[in-house]
Design a protein around this motif. Structure first.
Motif, short mmCIF file in Angstrom:
data_model
loop_
_atom_site.label_atom_id
_atom_site.label_comp_id
_atom_site.label_asym_id
_atom_site.label_seq_id
_atom_site.Cartn_x
_atom_site.Cartn_y
_atom_site.Cartn_z
N THR A 236 0.85 -1.19 0.00
CA THR A 236 0.00 0.00 0.00
C THR A 236 0.89 1.25 0.00
OG1 THR A 236 -0.04 0.20 2.41
CG2 THR A 236 -1.77 -1.15 1.39
N SER A 269 -6.21 -1.91 5.19
CA SER A 269 -7.56 -1.50 5.58
C SER A 269 -8.55 -1.53 4.42
CB SER A 269 -7.52 -0.10 6.19
OG SER A 269 -7.02 0.83 5.26
N GLN A 273 -8.54 4.42 -2.35
CA GLN A 273 -7.40 4.66 -3.24
C GLN A 273 -6.56 3.42 -3.45
OE1 GLN A 273 -7.87 6.42 -0.38
NE2 GLN A 273 -8.85 8.25 -1.19
#
Ligand SMILES: Cc1cc2nc3c(=O)[nH]c(=O)nc-3n(C[C@H](O)[C@H](O)[C@H](O)COP(=O)(O)OP(=O)(O)OC[C@H]3O[C@@H](n4cnc5c(N)ncnc54)[C@H](O)[C@@H]3O)c2cc1C
Lengths: 323, 237
Positions: A236, A269, A273
Protein backbone atom coordinates in the motif's frame (compact mmCIF):
# COMPACT_ATOMS: atom_id res chain seq x y z
CA UNK A 1 -23.05 22.37 -29.70
CA UNK A 2 -21.83 20.82 -26.54
CA UNK A 3 -18.22 19.86 -26.84
CA UNK A 4 -16.23 18.08 -24.16
CA UNK A 5 -12.60 18.91 -23.42
CA UNK A 6 -10.42 16.16 -21.99
CA UNK A 7 -7.14 16.59 -20.14
CA UNK A 8 -4.69 13.97 -21.36
CA UNK A 9 -1.68 13.20 -19.21
CA UNK A 10 1.43 11.93 -20.96
CA UNK A 11 4.90 10.97 -19.81
CA UNK A 12 7.95 9.63 -21.59
CA UNK A 13 6.21 9.25 -24.92
CA UNK A 14 3.04 7.52 -23.76
CA UNK A 15 -0.42 8.81 -22.96
CA UNK A 16 -1.70 7.71 -19.55
CA UNK A 17 -4.20 4.83 -19.72
CA UNK A 18 -6.74 6.70 -17.61
CA UNK A 19 -6.54 9.60 -20.02
CA UNK A 20 -7.17 7.26 -22.95
CA UNK A 21 -10.22 6.00 -21.04
CA UNK A 22 -11.38 9.58 -20.53
CA UNK A 23 -10.96 10.42 -24.24
CA UNK A 24 -12.91 7.26 -25.21
CA UNK A 25 -15.68 8.11 -22.72
CA UNK A 26 -15.85 11.75 -23.85
CA UNK A 27 -16.14 10.66 -27.49
CA UNK A 28 -19.08 8.43 -26.60
CA UNK A 29 -20.81 11.10 -24.48
CA UNK A 30 -20.16 13.91 -26.97
CA UNK A 31 -21.76 11.74 -29.64
CA UNK A 32 -24.90 11.46 -27.53
CA UNK A 33 -24.89 15.20 -26.84
CA UNK A 34 -24.35 16.07 -30.50
CA UNK A 35 -20.91 17.56 -29.96
CA UNK A 36 -17.25 16.62 -30.23
CA UNK A 37 -14.58 15.37 -27.87
CA UNK A 38 -11.40 17.43 -27.86
CA UNK A 39 -8.26 16.75 -25.85
CA UNK A 40 -5.42 18.86 -24.55
CA UNK A 41 -1.84 17.74 -23.94
CA UNK A 42 0.70 19.86 -22.12
CA UNK A 43 4.48 20.07 -22.20
CA UNK A 44 7.50 18.67 -24.01
CA UNK A 45 6.75 15.68 -26.18
CA UNK A 46 3.02 16.46 -26.39
CA UNK A 47 3.18 16.97 -30.15
CA UNK A 48 4.59 13.45 -30.63
CA UNK A 49 1.58 11.73 -29.08
CA UNK A 50 -1.20 14.21 -29.99
CA UNK A 51 -2.23 12.56 -33.26
CA UNK A 52 -2.65 9.16 -31.59
CA UNK A 53 -5.69 10.38 -29.64
CA UNK A 54 -7.76 10.46 -32.84
CA UNK A 55 -8.04 6.69 -32.65
CA UNK A 56 -9.87 7.01 -29.31
CA UNK A 57 -12.38 9.45 -30.71
CA UNK A 58 -10.85 12.90 -30.20
CA UNK A 59 -11.69 15.20 -33.11
CA UNK A 60 -9.23 17.89 -32.12
CA UNK A 61 -6.15 17.84 -29.94
CA UNK A 62 -4.58 20.97 -28.50
CA UNK A 63 -0.87 20.95 -27.82
CA UNK A 64 0.03 23.49 -25.18
CA UNK A 65 3.54 24.79 -24.82
CA UNK A 66 3.82 24.98 -21.02
CA UNK A 67 5.63 23.04 -18.30
CA UNK A 68 4.19 19.54 -17.69
CA UNK A 69 3.68 17.71 -14.42
CA UNK A 70 2.13 20.48 -12.33
CA UNK A 71 -1.42 21.78 -12.11
CA UNK A 72 -0.84 25.52 -12.54
CA UNK A 73 0.22 25.64 -16.21
CA UNK A 74 -2.49 23.12 -17.13
CA UNK A 75 -5.18 25.25 -15.49
CA UNK A 76 -3.96 28.28 -17.45
CA UNK A 77 -3.85 26.35 -20.73
CA UNK A 78 -7.26 24.77 -20.28
CA UNK A 79 -8.94 27.99 -19.16
CA UNK A 80 -7.62 29.59 -22.34
CA UNK A 81 -9.01 26.88 -24.60
CA UNK A 82 -12.35 26.78 -22.77
CA UNK A 83 -12.81 30.54 -22.98
CA UNK A 84 -12.17 30.53 -26.68
CA UNK A 85 -14.42 27.60 -27.59
CA UNK A 86 -17.85 26.09 -27.31
CA UNK A 87 -17.55 23.72 -24.38
CA UNK A 88 -20.02 22.41 -21.87
CA UNK A 89 -17.99 19.82 -20.00
CA UNK A 90 -14.43 18.97 -19.05
CA UNK A 91 -13.45 15.38 -18.35
CA UNK A 92 -10.45 13.95 -16.49
CA UNK A 93 -9.43 10.32 -16.11
CA UNK A 94 -8.35 9.15 -12.66
CA UNK A 95 -5.11 10.66 -11.47
CA UNK A 96 -3.62 12.96 -8.90
CA UNK A 97 -2.91 15.81 -11.33
CA UNK A 98 -6.44 15.57 -12.67
CA UNK A 99 -7.82 16.24 -9.20
CA UNK A 100 -5.66 19.32 -8.79
CA UNK A 101 -6.23 20.72 -12.26
CA UNK A 102 -9.96 20.01 -12.24
CA UNK A 103 -10.49 21.66 -8.87
CA UNK A 104 -8.35 24.67 -9.74
CA UNK A 105 -10.16 25.05 -13.04
CA UNK A 106 -13.52 24.91 -11.26
CA UNK A 107 -12.42 27.79 -9.06
CA UNK A 108 -11.07 29.78 -12.03
CA UNK A 109 -14.26 29.35 -14.09
CA UNK A 110 -16.81 29.35 -11.29
CA UNK A 111 -17.76 25.88 -12.48
CA UNK A 112 -19.15 22.89 -10.63
CA UNK A 113 -16.88 19.91 -10.12
CA UNK A 114 -17.62 16.24 -9.40
CA UNK A 115 -14.78 13.91 -8.48
CA UNK A 116 -14.20 10.19 -7.94
CA UNK A 117 -16.86 9.66 -10.59
CA UNK A 118 -17.46 6.05 -11.62
CA UNK A 119 -19.99 6.56 -14.42
CA UNK A 120 -21.43 9.35 -16.55
CA UNK A 121 -24.83 9.26 -18.24
CA UNK A 122 -26.74 11.58 -20.54
CA UNK A 123 -30.11 12.68 -19.16
CA UNK A 124 -32.22 15.28 -20.95
CA UNK A 125 -29.28 16.50 -22.99
CA UNK A 126 -27.05 16.95 -19.94
CA UNK A 127 -24.33 14.93 -18.30
CA UNK A 128 -25.00 13.39 -14.93
CA UNK A 129 -22.05 12.09 -12.93
CA UNK A 130 -22.33 9.12 -10.57
CA UNK A 131 -20.18 9.36 -7.51
CA UNK A 132 -19.96 6.68 -4.83
CA UNK A 133 -19.93 8.06 -1.29
CA UNK A 134 -19.58 6.83 2.28
CA UNK A 135 -17.11 4.06 1.55
CA UNK A 136 -18.94 3.13 -1.67
CA UNK A 137 -22.10 2.17 0.24
CA UNK A 138 -24.18 4.63 -1.74
CA UNK A 139 -24.03 6.42 -5.09
CA UNK A 140 -24.95 10.09 -5.55
CA UNK A 141 -25.85 11.72 -8.82
CA UNK A 142 -24.35 15.09 -9.58
CA UNK A 143 -25.69 17.61 -12.11
CA UNK A 144 -24.29 21.02 -12.97
CA UNK A 145 -25.87 24.43 -12.76
CA UNK A 146 -22.82 26.20 -14.16
CA UNK A 147 -22.12 26.83 -17.87
CA UNK A 148 -19.31 24.30 -17.68
CA UNK A 149 -19.34 21.10 -15.63
CA UNK A 150 -16.09 19.45 -14.59
CA UNK A 151 -16.01 15.68 -14.12
CA UNK A 152 -13.02 13.89 -12.64
CA UNK A 153 -13.16 10.13 -12.98
CA UNK A 154 -12.08 7.55 -10.48
CA UNK A 155 -9.04 5.49 -11.41
CA UNK A 156 -9.92 2.94 -14.13
CA UNK A 157 -13.55 4.11 -14.26
CA UNK A 158 -13.61 4.75 -18.00
CA UNK A 159 -13.04 2.00 -20.50
CA UNK A 160 -10.47 2.50 -23.24
CA UNK A 161 -12.12 2.14 -26.65
CA UNK A 162 -10.61 2.59 -30.08
CA UNK A 163 -13.25 4.06 -32.33
CA UNK A 164 -10.83 5.00 -35.07
CA UNK A 165 -10.49 8.39 -36.66
CA UNK A 166 -8.17 11.31 -37.05
CA UNK A 167 -7.64 14.28 -34.82
CA UNK A 168 -6.73 17.75 -36.00
CA UNK A 169 -3.76 18.96 -33.99
CA UNK A 170 -3.65 22.61 -32.98
CA UNK A 171 -0.86 24.37 -31.11
CA UNK A 172 -1.89 26.80 -28.41
CA UNK A 173 0.28 29.27 -26.58
CA UNK A 174 -0.20 29.71 -22.87
CA UNK A 175 0.11 32.83 -20.82
CA UNK A 176 1.21 31.58 -17.43
CA UNK A 177 -0.50 33.05 -14.37
CA UNK A 178 1.67 34.40 -11.58
CA UNK A 179 0.92 31.43 -9.34
CA UNK A 180 1.74 28.88 -12.05
CA UNK A 181 5.17 30.44 -12.38
CA UNK A 182 5.79 29.97 -8.67
CA UNK A 183 5.88 26.18 -8.67
CA UNK A 184 8.58 24.27 -10.52
CA UNK A 185 9.51 20.61 -10.76
CA UNK A 186 12.99 19.81 -9.51
CA UNK A 187 12.71 16.09 -10.22
CA UNK A 188 9.85 13.98 -11.54
CA UNK A 189 8.98 10.29 -11.38
CA UNK A 190 11.74 9.20 -9.04
CA UNK A 191 11.53 5.45 -8.40
CA UNK A 192 12.32 4.61 -4.80
CA UNK A 193 13.47 1.12 -3.94
CA UNK A 194 14.00 -1.95 -6.08
CA UNK A 195 12.37 -2.40 -9.46
CA UNK A 196 9.94 -5.26 -8.84
CA UNK A 197 7.28 -6.53 -11.23
CA UNK A 198 3.82 -7.05 -9.79
CA UNK A 199 1.76 -6.53 -12.94
CA UNK A 200 2.44 -9.94 -14.43
CA UNK A 201 1.92 -12.00 -11.26
CA UNK A 202 -0.88 -14.59 -10.89
CA UNK A 203 -0.66 -14.50 -7.11
CA UNK A 204 -0.05 -11.29 -5.19
CA UNK A 205 0.52 -11.19 -1.46
CA UNK A 206 -0.03 -7.56 -0.50
CA UNK A 207 1.12 -6.06 2.78
CA UNK A 208 -0.01 -2.92 4.58
CA UNK A 209 0.64 -0.94 7.72
CA UNK A 210 -0.72 -3.85 9.78
CA UNK A 211 2.63 -5.61 9.19
CA UNK A 212 3.94 -3.27 11.88
CA UNK A 213 7.43 -2.69 10.49
CA UNK A 214 9.54 -3.15 7.36
CA UNK A 215 10.64 -6.60 8.55
CA UNK A 216 6.97 -7.61 8.59
CA UNK A 217 7.27 -7.98 4.83
CA UNK A 218 9.32 -11.15 5.44
CA UNK A 219 6.03 -12.86 6.26
CA UNK A 220 4.65 -11.79 2.86
CA UNK A 221 7.83 -12.80 1.02
CA UNK A 222 7.69 -16.25 2.60
CA UNK A 223 4.04 -16.75 1.75
CA UNK A 224 4.58 -15.63 -1.84
CA UNK A 225 7.55 -18.01 -2.10
CA UNK A 226 5.37 -20.86 -0.78
CA UNK A 227 2.86 -20.24 -3.58
CA UNK A 228 5.81 -20.38 -5.95
CA UNK A 229 5.38 -19.97 -9.69
CA UNK A 230 4.32 -16.56 -10.80
CA UNK A 231 3.82 -14.91 -7.41
CA UNK A 232 4.98 -11.59 -6.03
CA UNK A 233 4.62 -9.22 -3.10
CA UNK A 234 2.79 -5.90 -3.34
CA UNK A 235 2.18 -2.98 -0.98
CA UNK A 236 0.00 0.00 0.00
CA UNK A 237 1.04 3.63 -0.23
CA UNK A 238 1.26 3.86 3.54
CA UNK A 239 4.11 1.34 3.70
CA UNK A 240 5.81 2.59 0.55
CA UNK A 241 5.88 6.16 1.87
CA UNK A 242 7.23 4.78 5.14
CA UNK A 243 10.10 3.20 3.19
CA UNK A 244 9.17 -0.38 4.10
CA UNK A 245 8.73 -1.58 0.51
CA UNK A 246 9.62 -0.35 -3.01
CA UNK A 247 7.35 2.04 -4.86
CA UNK A 248 7.29 -0.26 -7.87
CA UNK A 249 5.22 -2.70 -5.78
CA UNK A 250 2.54 -0.18 -4.85
CA UNK A 251 -1.05 -0.83 -5.86
CA UNK A 252 -3.62 1.94 -6.19
CA UNK A 253 -4.38 5.52 -7.17
CA UNK A 254 -0.75 6.58 -7.51
CA UNK A 255 0.61 3.07 -8.04
CA UNK A 256 -0.13 0.09 -10.26
CA UNK A 257 -3.41 -1.43 -11.31
CA UNK A 258 -3.43 -5.22 -11.02
CA UNK A 259 -5.86 -8.07 -11.60
CA UNK A 260 -4.18 -11.30 -10.47
CA UNK A 261 -5.92 -14.68 -10.04
CA UNK A 262 -5.38 -14.31 -6.30
CA UNK A 263 -4.84 -11.14 -4.32
CA UNK A 264 -4.18 -11.80 -0.63
CA UNK A 265 -4.10 -8.72 1.62
CA UNK A 266 -2.42 -8.77 5.01
CA UNK A 267 -2.89 -5.80 7.34
CA UNK A 268 -4.52 -3.60 4.70
CA UNK A 269 -7.56 -1.50 5.58
CA UNK A 270 -8.95 -1.32 2.04
CA UNK A 271 -9.02 2.44 1.44
CA UNK A 272 -10.74 3.51 -1.80
CA UNK A 273 -7.40 4.66 -3.24
CA UNK A 274 -6.03 1.15 -2.77
CA UNK A 275 -9.20 -0.62 -3.89
CA UNK A 276 -9.26 1.14 -7.27
CA UNK A 277 -6.01 -0.59 -8.16
CA UNK A 278 -6.97 -4.17 -7.27
CA UNK A 279 -10.73 -4.59 -7.30
CA UNK A 280 -10.68 -6.50 -10.59
CA UNK A 281 -8.64 -9.32 -9.03
CA UNK A 282 -10.33 -12.71 -9.59
CA UNK A 283 -10.18 -13.80 -5.95
CA UNK A 284 -9.67 -11.45 -3.02
CA UNK A 285 -8.62 -12.75 0.37
CA UNK A 286 -8.05 -10.39 3.31
CA UNK A 287 -6.56 -10.90 6.75
CA UNK A 288 -7.28 -8.06 9.15
CA UNK A 289 -7.72 -7.96 12.90
CA UNK A 290 -10.48 -5.37 12.65
CA UNK A 291 -13.81 -6.98 11.73
CA UNK A 292 -15.01 -3.59 10.50
CA UNK A 293 -12.12 -2.98 8.09
CA UNK A 294 -13.50 -1.73 4.72
CA UNK A 295 -11.54 -4.41 2.86
CA UNK A 296 -13.98 -7.06 4.05
CA UNK A 297 -16.69 -5.28 2.04
CA UNK A 298 -15.06 -6.39 -1.18
CA UNK A 299 -13.28 -9.60 -0.18
CA UNK A 300 -14.35 -13.03 -1.30
CA UNK A 301 -12.79 -14.56 1.79
CA UNK A 302 -12.15 -12.50 4.90
CA UNK A 303 -10.22 -13.66 7.93
CA UNK A 304 -10.63 -11.64 11.10
CA UNK A 305 -7.45 -12.25 13.03
CA UNK A 306 -3.83 -11.40 13.72
CA UNK A 307 -1.65 -11.74 10.62
CA UNK A 308 1.38 -12.53 12.80
CA UNK A 309 -0.34 -15.73 13.91
CA UNK A 310 -1.96 -16.63 10.60
CA UNK A 311 0.67 -15.91 7.92
CA UNK A 312 3.45 -18.23 9.22
CA UNK A 313 1.04 -21.15 9.64
CA UNK A 314 -0.54 -20.47 6.25
CA UNK A 315 2.91 -20.48 4.65
CA UNK A 316 3.70 -23.85 6.24
CA UNK A 317 0.34 -25.31 5.21
CA UNK A 318 0.74 -24.22 1.60
CA UNK A 319 4.27 -25.61 1.47
CA UNK A 320 2.99 -28.91 2.89
CA UNK A 321 0.14 -28.98 0.38
CA UNK A 322 2.50 -28.47 -2.53
CA UNK A 323 4.73 -31.22 -1.10
CA UNK B 1 -23.53 16.34 1.00
CA UNK B 2 -24.72 16.64 4.57
CA UNK B 3 -21.69 17.27 6.71
CA UNK B 4 -23.59 18.30 9.82
CA UNK B 5 -22.19 15.33 11.70
CA UNK B 6 -18.63 16.52 11.17
CA UNK B 7 -17.61 18.08 14.45
CA UNK B 8 -14.30 16.71 15.59
CA UNK B 9 -10.96 17.49 14.06
CA UNK B 10 -10.51 15.34 10.97
CA UNK B 11 -7.55 13.03 11.73
CA UNK B 12 -5.94 14.02 8.41
CA UNK B 13 -5.87 17.65 9.57
CA UNK B 14 -3.80 16.80 12.64
CA UNK B 15 -0.95 16.10 10.20
CA UNK B 16 -1.28 19.66 8.87
CA UNK B 17 -1.07 21.15 12.36
CA UNK B 18 1.88 18.93 13.20
CA UNK B 19 3.61 20.08 10.00
CA UNK B 20 3.08 23.70 11.05
CA UNK B 21 4.47 22.97 14.50
CA UNK B 22 7.53 21.28 13.07
CA UNK B 23 8.25 24.25 10.81
CA UNK B 24 7.99 26.59 13.80
CA UNK B 25 10.05 24.36 16.08
CA UNK B 26 12.57 23.78 13.29
CA UNK B 27 13.83 27.33 13.60
CA UNK B 28 11.91 29.09 10.83
CA UNK B 29 10.58 32.39 12.13
CA UNK B 30 6.83 31.84 12.45
CA UNK B 31 4.73 34.65 13.92
CA UNK B 32 1.76 32.51 14.70
CA UNK B 33 -0.16 29.40 13.71
CA UNK B 34 -3.85 30.01 13.15
CA UNK B 35 -6.42 27.21 12.83
CA UNK B 36 -9.32 28.00 10.50
CA UNK B 37 -12.46 25.98 9.92
CA UNK B 38 -15.87 26.35 8.40
CA UNK B 39 -18.83 24.53 9.85
CA UNK B 40 -21.73 24.52 12.29
CA UNK B 41 -21.39 25.68 15.86
CA UNK B 42 -20.19 22.27 16.99
CA UNK B 43 -17.10 22.62 14.79
CA UNK B 44 -15.48 24.63 17.60
CA UNK B 45 -14.52 21.25 19.01
CA UNK B 46 -12.21 20.76 16.06
CA UNK B 47 -10.68 24.18 16.76
CA UNK B 48 -10.17 23.37 20.44
CA UNK B 49 -8.32 20.24 19.40
CA UNK B 50 -6.27 22.25 16.91
CA UNK B 51 -5.12 24.78 19.48
CA UNK B 52 -4.44 22.03 22.01
CA UNK B 53 -2.05 20.60 19.40
CA UNK B 54 -0.20 23.90 19.23
CA UNK B 55 -2.08 26.46 17.12
CA UNK B 56 -1.94 29.92 18.73
CA UNK B 57 -5.51 30.93 17.96
CA UNK B 58 -8.42 29.98 15.77
CA UNK B 59 -11.02 31.36 13.39
CA UNK B 60 -14.43 29.79 12.93
CA UNK B 61 -16.52 30.67 9.89
CA UNK B 62 -20.06 29.72 10.73
CA UNK B 63 -23.13 30.96 8.93
CA UNK B 64 -26.31 29.25 7.76
CA UNK B 65 -25.59 30.77 4.34
CA UNK B 66 -22.63 28.45 3.74
CA UNK B 67 -24.39 25.25 4.82
CA UNK B 68 -24.46 22.63 2.10
CA UNK B 69 -21.78 24.29 -0.05
CA UNK B 70 -20.08 22.05 -2.57
CA UNK B 71 -16.29 21.77 -2.86
CA UNK B 72 -15.95 24.83 -5.11
CA UNK B 73 -18.13 27.03 -2.87
CA UNK B 74 -16.47 25.76 0.32
CA UNK B 75 -13.05 26.54 -1.11
CA UNK B 76 -14.19 30.03 -2.04
CA UNK B 77 -15.63 30.68 1.45
CA UNK B 78 -12.47 29.38 3.13
CA UNK B 79 -10.28 31.49 0.86
CA UNK B 80 -12.22 34.62 1.77
CA UNK B 81 -11.78 33.79 5.45
CA UNK B 82 -8.07 33.16 4.96
CA UNK B 83 -7.51 36.40 3.04
CA UNK B 84 -8.12 38.41 6.18
CA UNK B 85 -5.30 36.50 7.92
CA UNK B 86 -2.88 37.14 5.06
CA UNK B 87 -1.00 33.86 5.63
CA UNK B 88 2.44 33.01 4.26
CA UNK B 89 1.53 29.35 4.18
CA UNK B 90 -1.82 27.58 4.22
CA UNK B 91 -1.63 23.92 5.26
CA UNK B 92 -4.45 21.42 4.83
CA UNK B 93 -4.91 17.69 5.48
CA UNK B 94 -4.94 15.30 2.52
CA UNK B 95 -8.67 14.66 2.46
CA UNK B 96 -11.87 14.99 4.45
CA UNK B 97 -12.60 11.93 6.53
CA UNK B 98 -16.00 11.32 4.98
CA UNK B 99 -16.06 12.80 1.50
CA UNK B 100 -12.98 11.21 -0.09
CA UNK B 101 -12.32 14.59 -1.59
CA UNK B 102 -8.74 15.77 -1.88
CA UNK B 103 -9.25 18.89 -3.90
CA UNK B 104 -10.16 21.70 -1.54
CA UNK B 105 -6.56 22.96 -1.40
CA UNK B 106 -6.48 23.52 -5.15
CA UNK B 107 -9.71 25.56 -4.98
CA UNK B 108 -8.48 27.68 -2.07
CA UNK B 109 -5.16 28.31 -3.84
CA UNK B 110 -6.83 29.47 -7.03
CA UNK B 111 -8.93 32.01 -5.11
CA UNK B 112 -5.86 33.24 -3.25
CA UNK B 113 -3.81 33.39 -6.45
CA UNK B 114 -1.20 31.20 -4.78
CA UNK B 115 0.68 28.14 -6.05
CA UNK B 116 -0.45 24.85 -4.53
CA UNK B 117 0.48 21.22 -4.21
CA UNK B 118 -1.39 18.30 -2.64
CA UNK B 119 -0.27 15.02 -0.99
CA UNK B 120 3.03 16.49 0.19
CA UNK B 121 4.98 14.09 2.43
CA UNK B 122 8.17 16.10 2.95
CA UNK B 123 8.27 19.84 3.40
CA UNK B 124 11.42 21.92 3.86
CA UNK B 125 11.54 25.69 4.06
CA UNK B 126 14.49 27.24 2.23
CA UNK B 127 14.14 30.99 2.61
CA UNK B 128 11.08 32.09 0.66
CA UNK B 129 10.79 28.73 -1.06
CA UNK B 130 9.29 25.43 0.00
CA UNK B 131 10.88 22.22 -1.21
CA UNK B 132 8.13 19.61 -1.32
CA UNK B 133 8.12 15.90 -2.05
CA UNK B 134 5.13 13.84 -2.97
CA UNK B 135 4.09 10.71 -4.73
CA UNK B 136 2.38 11.44 -8.05
CA UNK B 137 1.36 9.14 -10.88
CA UNK B 138 4.83 8.21 -12.10
CA UNK B 139 6.82 8.08 -8.86
CA UNK B 140 8.10 10.67 -6.42
CA UNK B 141 8.26 14.31 -7.49
CA UNK B 142 10.24 17.09 -5.83
CA UNK B 143 8.70 20.51 -6.36
CA UNK B 144 9.86 24.00 -5.44
CA UNK B 145 7.01 26.26 -4.45
CA UNK B 146 7.34 29.98 -3.75
CA UNK B 147 5.59 31.52 -0.75
CA UNK B 148 2.82 32.35 -0.07
CA UNK B 149 1.51 28.89 -0.94
CA UNK B 150 -1.27 26.41 -0.24
CA UNK B 151 -0.06 22.91 0.64
CA UNK B 152 -2.10 19.80 1.43
CA UNK B 153 -0.02 17.30 3.39
CA UNK B 154 -0.24 13.52 3.07
CA UNK B 155 -0.59 11.36 6.17
CA UNK B 156 2.95 10.04 5.78
CA UNK B 157 4.47 13.48 6.44
CA UNK B 158 4.64 13.07 10.21
CA UNK B 159 3.35 11.35 13.34
CA UNK B 160 1.04 13.90 14.98
CA UNK B 161 1.73 14.48 18.68
CA UNK B 162 -0.83 13.92 21.38
CA UNK B 163 -1.92 17.04 23.23
CA UNK B 164 -0.87 17.25 26.86
CA UNK B 165 -3.57 17.43 29.50
CA UNK B 166 -2.46 20.98 30.23
CA UNK B 167 -2.83 21.91 26.56
CA UNK B 168 -6.31 20.40 26.43
CA UNK B 169 -7.34 22.32 29.55
CA UNK B 170 -5.83 25.54 28.18
CA UNK B 171 -7.36 25.22 24.71
CA UNK B 172 -10.55 27.07 25.56
CA UNK B 173 -8.54 30.07 26.75
CA UNK B 174 -6.80 30.66 23.42
CA UNK B 175 -8.43 33.36 21.25
CA UNK B 176 -11.27 32.11 19.06
CA UNK B 177 -12.70 34.45 16.47
CA UNK B 178 -16.17 33.54 15.23
CA UNK B 179 -17.03 35.12 11.88
CA UNK B 180 -20.00 35.14 9.53
CA UNK B 181 -20.06 35.63 5.76
CA UNK B 182 -20.42 39.43 6.10
CA UNK B 183 -17.28 39.68 8.24
CA UNK B 184 -15.05 38.17 5.58
CA UNK B 185 -16.66 39.53 2.39
CA UNK B 186 -18.22 36.32 1.20
CA UNK B 187 -20.66 36.88 -1.63
CA UNK B 188 -23.58 34.79 -0.34
CA UNK B 189 -24.89 34.31 -3.87
CA UNK B 190 -21.90 32.02 -4.43
CA UNK B 191 -22.27 29.71 -1.42
CA UNK B 192 -24.70 27.32 0.20
CA UNK B 193 -26.56 24.31 -1.16
CA UNK B 194 -28.78 26.28 -3.52
CA UNK B 195 -25.98 28.32 -5.05
CA UNK B 196 -23.46 25.53 -5.47
CA UNK B 197 -22.73 24.73 -9.10
CA UNK B 198 -22.56 21.00 -8.47
CA UNK B 199 -26.00 19.80 -7.53
CA UNK B 200 -26.19 16.55 -5.58
CA UNK B 201 -29.31 14.57 -6.20
CA UNK B 202 -30.75 11.49 -4.58
CA UNK B 203 -28.38 8.73 -3.66
CA UNK B 204 -28.99 5.21 -4.87
CA UNK B 205 -27.67 1.88 -3.71
CA UNK B 206 -24.69 0.45 -5.59
CA UNK B 207 -25.09 -2.91 -7.33
CA UNK B 208 -24.96 -5.58 -4.65
CA UNK B 209 -21.93 -7.80 -4.69
CA UNK B 210 -22.39 -11.20 -3.06
CA UNK B 211 -20.96 -10.98 0.44
CA UNK B 212 -17.74 -12.88 0.96
CA UNK B 213 -17.16 -15.67 3.44
CA UNK B 214 -15.88 -14.49 6.82
CA UNK B 215 -13.78 -16.60 9.17
CA UNK B 216 -13.16 -15.43 12.73
CA UNK B 217 -9.77 -16.73 13.75
CA UNK B 218 -10.17 -18.58 17.04
CA UNK B 219 -8.09 -21.69 16.47
CA UNK B 220 -5.41 -20.71 13.96
CA UNK B 221 -4.67 -24.28 12.83
CA UNK B 222 -8.33 -24.68 11.96
CA UNK B 223 -8.49 -21.25 10.28
CA UNK B 224 -5.52 -22.09 8.11
CA UNK B 225 -7.08 -25.40 7.14
CA UNK B 226 -10.19 -23.54 6.00
CA UNK B 227 -8.17 -21.02 4.00
CA UNK B 228 -6.22 -23.77 2.27
CA UNK B 229 -9.42 -25.67 1.45
CA UNK B 230 -10.96 -22.46 0.05
CA UNK B 231 -7.90 -21.78 -2.11
CA UNK B 232 -7.68 -25.39 -3.20
CA UNK B 233 -11.31 -25.44 -4.30
CA UNK B 234 -10.51 -22.54 -6.62
CA UNK B 235 -7.29 -24.17 -7.84
CA UNK B 236 -5.19 -21.32 -6.52
CA UNK B 237 -2.48 -23.41 -4.92
C1 LIG C 1 -4.74 11.09 -3.53
C2 LIG C 1 -4.42 9.84 -2.78
C3 LIG C 1 -3.75 8.82 -3.42
C4 LIG C 1 -3.48 7.64 -2.75
N1 LIG C 1 -2.88 6.61 -3.44
C5 LIG C 1 -2.75 5.41 -2.85
C6 LIG C 1 -2.22 4.27 -3.56
O1 LIG C 1 -1.81 4.36 -4.73
N2 LIG C 1 -2.17 3.09 -2.92
C7 LIG C 1 -2.58 2.92 -1.63
O2 LIG C 1 -2.49 1.78 -1.10
N3 LIG C 1 -3.04 3.96 -0.92
C8 LIG C 1 -3.13 5.20 -1.49
N4 LIG C 1 -3.60 6.25 -0.76
C9 LIG C 1 -3.70 6.11 0.71
C10 LIG C 1 -4.95 5.40 1.19
O3 LIG C 1 -5.95 6.37 1.38
C11 LIG C 1 -4.67 4.72 2.55
O4 LIG C 1 -4.17 5.65 3.47
C12 LIG C 1 -3.68 3.54 2.46
O5 LIG C 1 -4.05 2.67 1.42
C13 LIG C 1 -3.66 2.81 3.78
O6 LIG C 1 -2.69 1.79 3.78
P1 LIG C 1 -2.80 0.54 4.76
O7 LIG C 1 -4.04 -0.22 4.45
O8 LIG C 1 -1.50 -0.17 4.65
O9 LIG C 1 -2.82 1.20 6.20
P2 LIG C 1 -4.02 1.42 7.26
O10 LIG C 1 -5.16 2.10 6.61
O11 LIG C 1 -3.37 2.03 8.41
O12 LIG C 1 -4.50 -0.04 7.59
C14 LIG C 1 -3.78 -0.97 8.36
C15 LIG C 1 -4.72 -2.13 8.65
O13 LIG C 1 -4.00 -3.17 9.29
C16 LIG C 1 -4.82 -3.78 10.25
N5 LIG C 1 -3.94 -4.43 11.22
C17 LIG C 1 -3.12 -3.85 12.13
N6 LIG C 1 -2.43 -4.77 12.81
C18 LIG C 1 -2.82 -5.99 12.34
C19 LIG C 1 -2.48 -7.33 12.66
N7 LIG C 1 -1.56 -7.62 13.59
N8 LIG C 1 -3.10 -8.31 11.98
C20 LIG C 1 -4.02 -8.04 11.02
N9 LIG C 1 -4.38 -6.79 10.68
C21 LIG C 1 -3.78 -5.77 11.33
C22 LIG C 1 -5.64 -2.65 10.81
O14 LIG C 1 -6.84 -3.14 11.38
C23 LIG C 1 -5.88 -1.78 9.58
O15 LIG C 1 -7.10 -2.09 8.93
C24 LIG C 1 -3.87 7.47 -1.40
C25 LIG C 1 -4.53 8.50 -0.75
C26 LIG C 1 -4.81 9.68 -1.42
C27 LIG C 1 -5.56 10.75 -0.70
Amino acid sequence: MANILVYALHYEGAVNKNSLGAVSEAAKLAGELGGEAHAILIGDGAADVAGSLGAYGAKKVFVADAPAGLAGPAIDAMAGVLNGGDYKYVLFGGGLLGFEIGAGLAARLGAGVAMEVTAVTVQGGELVAERPILGDSSISEIKFRSDIGIIIGRLNAFEIKQSGGDAAVENVSVELSAQAGKATLRTRGEQRGADVDIEGADVLVAGGRGLGKAEGFDLCDQLAAAFGGNSAVAATRAVVDAGWYPYAAQIGQTGKTVAPKLYLAAGISGAIQHKVGMQSSENIVAINKDANAPIFEFSDLGIVGDLNKILPKLTEAIKAKKG
Amino acid sequence: MDRSGEKNLNPYDTHAIEAAMQIKEGGVAVDEIVAVTMGPESAVRALHKAVSLGADRSVHLTDPAVAGSDVAATGYALAQTLKRENPDLVLLGQQSDDGECYTIGAVVAEHLGAPSLTQVIKLDVEGETLVCERQAEYGYDTVEVGLPAVISVGDAINEPRYPSLKAIMGAKKKPLDTVATGDVDIDTSKVGADNSAAQWTAAKAPPQKAAGTIIEDEDTAETVEKIVAWLDERKLI
